[in-house]
Design a protein around this motif. Structure first.
Motif, PDB file in Angstrom:
ATOM      1  N   PRO A 187       0.834  -1.208   0.000  1.00  9.33           N
ATOM      2  CA  PRO A 187       0.000   0.000   0.000  1.00  9.33           C
ATOM      3  C   PRO A 187       0.865   1.253   0.000  1.00  9.33           C
ATOM      4  O   PRO A 187       1.849   1.336   0.758  1.00  9.33           O
ATOM      5  CB  PRO A 187      -0.799  -0.131   1.294  1.00  9.33           C
ATOM      6  CG  PRO A 187       0.111  -0.901   2.210  1.00  9.33           C
ATOM      7  CD  PRO A 187       0.923  -1.829   1.346  1.00  9.33           C
ATOM      8  N   PRO A 188       0.531   2.236  -0.809  1.00 11.06           N
ATOM      9  CA  PRO A 188       1.400   3.405  -0.946  1.00 11.06           C
ATOM     10  C   PRO A 188       1.532   4.237   0.325  1.00 11.06           C
ATOM     11  O   PRO A 188       2.564   4.884   0.522  1.00 11.06           O
ATOM     12  CB  PRO A 188       0.738   4.208  -2.077  1.00 11.06           C
ATOM     13  CG  PRO A 188      -0.673   3.717  -2.130  1.00 11.06           C
ATOM     14  CD  PRO A 188      -0.617   2.280  -1.722  1.00 11.06           C
TER      15      PRO A 188
ATOM     16  N   PHE B  78     -16.956  -3.190  -2.171  1.00  7.87           N
ATOM     17  CA  PHE B  78     -16.810  -2.959  -0.731  1.00  7.87           C
ATOM     18  C   PHE B  78     -16.600  -4.241   0.073  1.00  7.87           C
ATOM     19  O   PHE B  78     -15.621  -4.367   0.821  1.00  7.87           O
ATOM     20  CB  PHE B  78     -17.998  -2.163  -0.184  1.00  7.87           C
ATOM     21  CG  PHE B  78     -18.054  -2.155   1.317  1.00  7.87           C
ATOM     22  CD1 PHE B  78     -17.112  -1.454   2.062  1.00  7.87           C
ATOM     23  CD2 PHE B  78     -19.017  -2.886   1.992  1.00  7.87           C
ATOM     24  CE1 PHE B  78     -17.141  -1.476   3.454  1.00  7.87           C
ATOM     25  CE2 PHE B  78     -19.054  -2.907   3.377  1.00  7.87           C
ATOM     26  CZ  PHE B  78     -18.109  -2.201   4.108  1.00  7.87           C
ATOM     27  N   PRO B  79     -17.498  -5.257  -0.040  1.00  2.85           N
ATOM     28  CA  PRO B  79     -17.253  -6.471   0.743  1.00  2.85           C
ATOM     29  C   PRO B  79     -15.983  -7.207   0.323  1.00  2.85           C
ATOM     30  O   PRO B  79     -15.366  -7.898   1.133  1.00  2.85           O
ATOM     31  CB  PRO B  79     -18.506  -7.320   0.507  1.00  2.85           C
ATOM     32  CG  PRO B  79     -19.126  -6.778  -0.728  1.00  2.85           C
ATOM     33  CD  PRO B  79     -18.788  -5.327  -0.759  1.00  2.85           C
TER      34      PRO B  79
ATOM     35  N   ARG C  98      -8.876  -7.679   3.584  1.00  4.65           N
ATOM     36  CA  ARG C  98      -8.205  -7.250   4.806  1.00  4.65           C
ATOM     37  C   ARG C  98      -8.211  -8.360   5.858  1.00  4.65           C
ATOM     38  O   ARG C  98      -7.174  -8.691   6.430  1.00  4.65           O
ATOM     39  CB  ARG C  98      -8.881  -6.000   5.372  1.00  4.65           C
ATOM     40  CG  ARG C  98      -8.237  -5.554   6.685  1.00  4.65           C
ATOM     41  CD  ARG C  98      -8.920  -4.358   7.285  1.00  4.65           C
ATOM     42  NE  ARG C  98      -8.325  -4.041   8.584  1.00  4.65           N
ATOM     43  CZ  ARG C  98      -8.777  -3.096   9.396  1.00  4.65           C
ATOM     44  NH1 ARG C  98      -9.815  -2.357   9.053  1.00  4.65           N
ATOM     45  NH2 ARG C  98      -8.185  -2.883  10.554  1.00  4.65           N
ATOM     46  N   PHE C  99      -9.389  -8.930   6.103  1.00  3.32           N
ATOM     47  CA  PHE C  99      -9.523  -9.919   7.179  1.00  3.32           C
ATOM     48  C   PHE C  99      -8.930 -11.284   6.812  1.00  3.32           C
ATOM     49  O   PHE C  99      -8.281 -11.924   7.633  1.00  3.32           O
ATOM     50  CB  PHE C  99     -10.989 -10.095   7.550  1.00  3.32           C
ATOM     51  CG  PHE C  99     -11.582  -8.915   8.280  1.00  3.32           C
ATOM     52  CD1 PHE C  99     -10.785  -7.910   8.800  1.00  3.32           C
ATOM     53  CD2 PHE C  99     -12.950  -8.826   8.470  1.00  3.32           C
ATOM     54  CE1 PHE C  99     -11.328  -6.841   9.488  1.00  3.32           C
ATOM     55  CE2 PHE C  99     -13.515  -7.751   9.150  1.00  3.32           C
ATOM     56  CZ  PHE C  99     -12.698  -6.757   9.661  1.00  3.32           C
TER      57      PHE C  99
ATOM     58  N   GLU D  65      -9.886 -14.330  10.077  1.00  4.00           N
ATOM     59  CA  GLU D  65     -10.167 -15.018   8.822  1.00  4.00           C
ATOM     60  C   GLU D  65     -11.640 -15.416   8.704  1.00  4.00           C
ATOM     61  O   GLU D  65     -12.238 -15.345   7.635  1.00  4.00           O
ATOM     62  CB  GLU D  65      -9.283 -16.254   8.694  1.00  4.00           C
ATOM     63  CG  GLU D  65      -9.313 -16.861   7.303  1.00  4.00           C
ATOM     64  CD  GLU D  65      -8.226 -17.887   7.094  1.00  4.00           C
ATOM     65  OE1 GLU D  65      -8.183 -18.471   6.008  1.00  4.00           O
ATOM     66  OE2 GLU D  65      -7.417 -18.114   8.033  1.00  4.00           O
ATOM     67  N   GLU D  66     -12.255 -15.821   9.818  1.00  2.00           N
ATOM     68  CA  GLU D  66     -13.668 -16.206   9.785  1.00  2.00           C
ATOM     69  C   GLU D  66     -14.553 -15.026   9.402  1.00  2.00           C
ATOM     70  O   GLU D  66     -15.515 -15.171   8.643  1.00  2.00           O
ATOM     71  CB  GLU D  66     -14.089 -16.767  11.145  1.00  2.00           C
ATOM     72  CG  GLU D  66     -15.485 -17.365  11.134  1.00  2.00           C
ATOM     73  CD  GLU D  66     -15.829 -18.073  12.439  1.00  2.00           C
ATOM     74  OE1 GLU D  66     -17.022 -18.116  12.768  1.00  2.00           O
ATOM     75  OE2 GLU D  66     -14.901 -18.562  13.113  1.00  2.00           O
ATOM     76  N   ALA D  67     -14.220 -13.840   9.924  1.00  2.00           N
ATOM     77  CA  ALA D  67     -14.967 -12.639   9.547  1.00  2.00           C
ATOM     78  C   ALA D  67     -14.791 -12.353   8.056  1.00  2.00           C
ATOM     79  O   ALA D  67     -15.730 -11.937   7.371  1.00  2.00           O
ATOM     80  CB  ALA D  67     -14.488 -11.446  10.369  1.00  2.00           C
TER      81      ALA D  67
END
Length: 214
Positions: free
Chosen positions: A36-37, A107-108, A114-115, A125-127
């Protein structure tokens, strides 16, 4: 007219802008950043305090929303076949699917990434998998729309296809293809077979390689 400058990362949402520029024949100056910049290119924050990509600069104008940039590049010299003008058939649908691409579909995906990918060591990871299912459910509108047509609006390829198509391209690259239907996979194949898409993807990759070699 001044040459637009696009700051982006390879295979990010900025691909929508690079792709739209290729489709519209707009000469842009492409500046590739490491992802990420905000962490790997902190000097970028002086240009864009948000630290997000893409960023399009043309004169005094600065744009940070990938779908808006794609529409802008397709219409900056007047409406083209890549956009649908007011009064034209499917104008409302064109706007709806163009906005739907990021607000509802991408969005999702970003939360899943991320998760489940970037911070999976934190036990989230579950989220992330829950957001994967959310993403798949939100594809239903696009899938139903494409049951009887080749492209989303006005029986032609438009920026709406670029914006929605990118979300499907991203799905394949980050491991979210399990819940993508055959209808949408075939649609994605049609889009990525376009010469302008191939040029855009290759240009980003080549520019990245050139930057790394310096």
């Amino acid at each position: 007219m001044m040459r637009p400058v696009l700051y982006t990362c390879a295979r990010s949402r900025g691909l929508r802008a690079t792709w739209a520029a290729e489709e519209a024949g707009v000469d842009i100056e492409l500046k590739m950043l490491p992802f990420p910049p905000r962490y790997k290119a902190p000097e970028y924050l002086e240009i864009n305090p948000l630290g997000t990509i893409p960023l399009l600069i043309e004169g005094e104008s600065r744009m940070t929303e990938s779908c808006a940039i794609a529409h802008y590049l397709a219409t900056r010299s007047g409406y083209t076949d890549l956009a649908i003008a007011p009064g034209e058939a499917d104008y409302a649908e064109y706007l709806d699917f163009t906005y739907h691409a990021d607000a509802t579909i991408t969005f999702p995906q970003t939360v899943y990434m991320r998760f489940a990918l970037f911070e999976k060591d934190k036990g989230w990871e579950e989220a992330g998998l829950a957001y994967a299912k959310w993403f798949w459910k939100r594809l239903v509108k696009v899938e139903q729309r494409l049951e009887t047509r080749e492209f989303l609006c006005a029986d032609r390829f438009t920026v709406a296809d670029i914006c929605v198509g990118y979300a499907l391209i991203l799905a394949k690259s980050v491991g979210l293809d399990e819940g993508v239907s055959e209808t949408l996979r075939a649609y994605r194949e049609r889009l990525t077979a376009r010469e302008a898409y191939k040029r855009a993807a290759e240009r980003e990759l080549q520019q990245c390689n050139d930057e790394q070699a310096r």
